[in-house]
Design a protein around this motif. Structure first.
Motif, short mmCIF file in Angstrom:
data_model
loop_
_atom_site.label_atom_id
_atom_site.label_comp_id
_atom_site.label_asym_id
_atom_site.label_seq_id
_atom_site.Cartn_x
_atom_site.Cartn_y
_atom_site.Cartn_z
N GLN A 164 39.95 22.73 29.74
CA GLN A 164 41.05 23.20 28.89
C GLN A 164 41.27 24.70 29.06
OE1 GLN A 164 39.39 21.62 25.28
NE2 GLN A 164 40.86 19.93 25.19
N LEU A 165 40.18 25.45 29.23
CA LEU A 165 40.31 26.89 29.50
C LEU A 165 41.07 27.11 30.81
CD1 LEU A 165 39.63 29.89 29.11
CD2 LEU A 165 37.41 29.44 30.17
N LYS A 166 40.72 26.34 31.82
CA LYS A 166 41.39 26.47 33.12
C LYS A 166 42.85 26.07 33.02
CE LYS A 166 40.55 25.43 37.98
NZ LYS A 166 39.63 24.76 38.94
N ALA A 186 44.83 25.86 27.75
CA ALA A 186 44.86 25.34 26.38
C ALA A 186 43.71 25.98 25.59
CB ALA A 186 44.75 23.81 26.38
N LEU A 187 43.88 27.23 25.20
CA LEU A 187 42.78 28.01 24.63
C LEU A 187 42.33 27.51 23.27
CD1 LEU A 187 43.93 31.61 25.67
CD2 LEU A 187 42.46 30.01 26.90
N ALA A 246 27.61 26.59 26.37
CA ALA A 246 28.70 26.59 25.39
C ALA A 246 29.01 28.01 24.92
CB ALA A 246 28.34 25.70 24.20
N LEU A 247 27.97 28.83 24.71
CA LEU A 247 28.18 30.22 24.30
C LEU A 247 28.91 31.01 25.39
CD1 LEU A 247 24.71 30.88 22.65
CD2 LEU A 247 26.90 30.80 21.46
N TYR A 248 28.50 30.78 26.62
CA TYR A 248 29.16 31.46 27.75
C TYR A 248 30.65 31.11 27.79
CZ TYR A 248 30.69 31.79 32.63
OH TYR A 248 31.41 32.03 33.78
N ARG A 249 30.96 29.81 27.64
CA ARG A 249 32.37 29.40 27.70
C ARG A 249 33.15 29.87 26.48
NH1 ARG A 249 30.93 23.56 30.45
NH2 ARG A 249 30.84 24.38 32.57
N SER A 265 37.66 35.99 25.08
CA SER A 265 38.20 37.09 25.88
C SER A 265 39.64 36.79 26.30
CB SER A 265 37.33 37.31 27.13
OG SER A 265 36.05 37.80 26.77
N ALA A 266 39.87 35.56 26.72
CA ALA A 266 41.22 35.17 27.12
C ALA A 266 42.20 35.23 25.95
CB ALA A 266 41.20 33.78 27.72
N MET A 267 41.68 35.08 24.74
CA MET A 267 42.52 35.14 23.55
C MET A 267 42.69 36.57 23.04
SD MET A 267 40.98 31.77 21.55
CE MET A 267 42.26 31.59 20.32
#
Length: 413
Positions: free
Chosen positions: A282-284, A287-288, A308-311, A317-319
């Motif tokens: 979804q990140l790719k 769909a944040l 999960a923490l890394y993602r 960051s993307a948000m």
């Protein structure tokens, strides 16, 4: 009048001097020959007509399924069309197929017999998935599939996974490179199909099997850059892995509910893997919000899950939520201090935070009027000024020299 009939009349009219019995017998024989010739000509004409019809029909046998020429279908063997039933999305189909390169039909890409697939889940190539909805039980057809409904722009290279349904460690492709221009030629047979059972009736082992196969196929699509298709498979996996009303149980043949703590724990682990992978897809796909929700489901069960923490840090960051992303990245680094990817994410978040603080300080100084004045650059003398000063200096030196010469002459006298 046919040629045979014309010959028979001519002979009758010219045989008045012959024996009438002999003439009659001869006429009968000639009539038989003429009839046989006429029958043969008619048969040949019918055969030619059927050949033309067959040729025309062969040219029309290929059906343009989508109207764009990207998916062509030809029936090799008709199926059970009496009831007009065809499989629907979600049905469990039992199929056999063989995939070849259209322009190199001696190259077999993949061959499977009596394999079970969930229609509409993209567990097979998209073109095959679409074609199955138009087939009847027992039908065999041939397909020509354009790259966009096959291996897409990514293609397939020797040594890459075929992503076979139900196999976590899929065999590798060993043929020539399939690129974005390669069409496929596929023979597909639909043996039969059944409706998908109610998930409430499935045992834990059955749920586990279905969920795992969908996750593996989703991983295959994700690895090919098809994030949307991967998300679809992950969602379908969660359909059977998520807890239902009353919890997931494993009914025994007698109907009693036996304790299955180990099986449930394994099911939970599989569900967490699916949520984690779905967040990445979804990140790719951009769909944040959905990605953040998926990864939060993982952290509810496993707060120290480093992946999960890394993602989550990457999603934040993307948000544009840099401070939160940094805090989460630090948590990921604490959970996996030797993970290179996690450490790289932490460093990136720290650098971004430093840049943000520097920008904030400059803005604050400007708002308060305390920002230091920019340094004035040293001015270098212009060329014209240098010439003026040089001329003045030269004149002064000449004057001094003249005075010295004059005094020297006076003393000499």
């Amino acid at each position: 009048m046919s040629e045979g009939e014309r010959t028979l009349v001519d002979q009758s009219e010219s045989s008045s001097f012959e024996d009438l019995a002999s003439a009659a017998a001869h006429e009968i024989e000639e009539a038989k020959i003429a009839e046989a010739a006429a029958s043969a000509a008619e048969k040949e004409k019918h055969t030619e007509h059927k050949t033309v019809e067959k040729t025309e029909k062969t040219a029309e046998e290929w059906q343009d399924v989508l109207g764009s020429g990207a998916l062509m279908k030809k029936i090799l063997k008709t199926g059970d069309e009496e009831e007009g039933l065809r499989p629907q999305r979600g049905n469990i189909c039992r199929i056999s197929y063989e995939i070849k390169l259209r322009d190199e039909p001696n190259v077999t890409v993949e061959k499977r017999n009596q394999v079970k697939i969930y229609l509409g889940d993209n567990e097979i190539l998209q073109g095959m998935d679409l074609a199955l909805t138009l087939m009847h039980k027992g039908e065999i057809c041939e397909l020509q599939i354009a790259p966009r409904f096959a291996y897409g722009d990514t293609g397939l290279k020797a040594g890459e996974s075929l992503g076979l349904v139900g196999e976590a460690d899929s065999p590798k492709y060993e043929g020539p490179t399939i690129d974005s221009e390669t069409w496929l030629l596929i023979q597909l047979e639909l043996h039969d199909w059944d409706e998908e059972p109610d998930h409430e009736t499935l045992s834990i082992a059955e749920r586990m099997e279905i969920g795992t196969r969908r996750r593996c196929r989703g991983n295959w699509w994700y690895g090919r850059g098809e994030a949307t298709l991967a998300v679809q498979l992950y969602r379908r996996a969660l359909d059977v892995l998520d807890e239902s009303e009353g919890g997931i149980t494993d009914p025994t043949p007698s109907g009693a509910l036996a304790p299955t703590s180990d099986a449930l724990h394994a099911l939970l682990d599989e569900r967490i893997r699916v949520y984690n992978n779905m967040a990445a897809a979804q990140l790719k796909a951009g769909a944040l919000d959905a990605a953040l929700q998926a990864v939060s489901r993982v952290l509810q069960c496993q707060p120290d899950n480093a992946k999960a923490l890394y993602r989550k840090s990457r999603i934040l960051s993307a948000m544009g939520r840099g401070a939160e992303a940094l805090a989460v990245a630090r948590g990921a680094a604490a959970a996996a201090p030797e993970d290179a990817g996690v450490l790289k994410e932490l460093k990136r978040c720290e650098q971004r935070a430093n840049r943000d603080r520097s920008v904030e300080r400059r803005l604050a100084r400007r708002m308060l009027g305390t920002a230091p004045a920019p340094p004035t650059p040293d001015k270098k003398p212009s060329r014209s000024n240098m010439l003026v000063w040089g001329s003045l200096l030269l004149s002064l030196l000449v004057g001094v020299a003249s005075v010295l010469v004059y005094r020297y002459k006076m003393q000499a006298q």
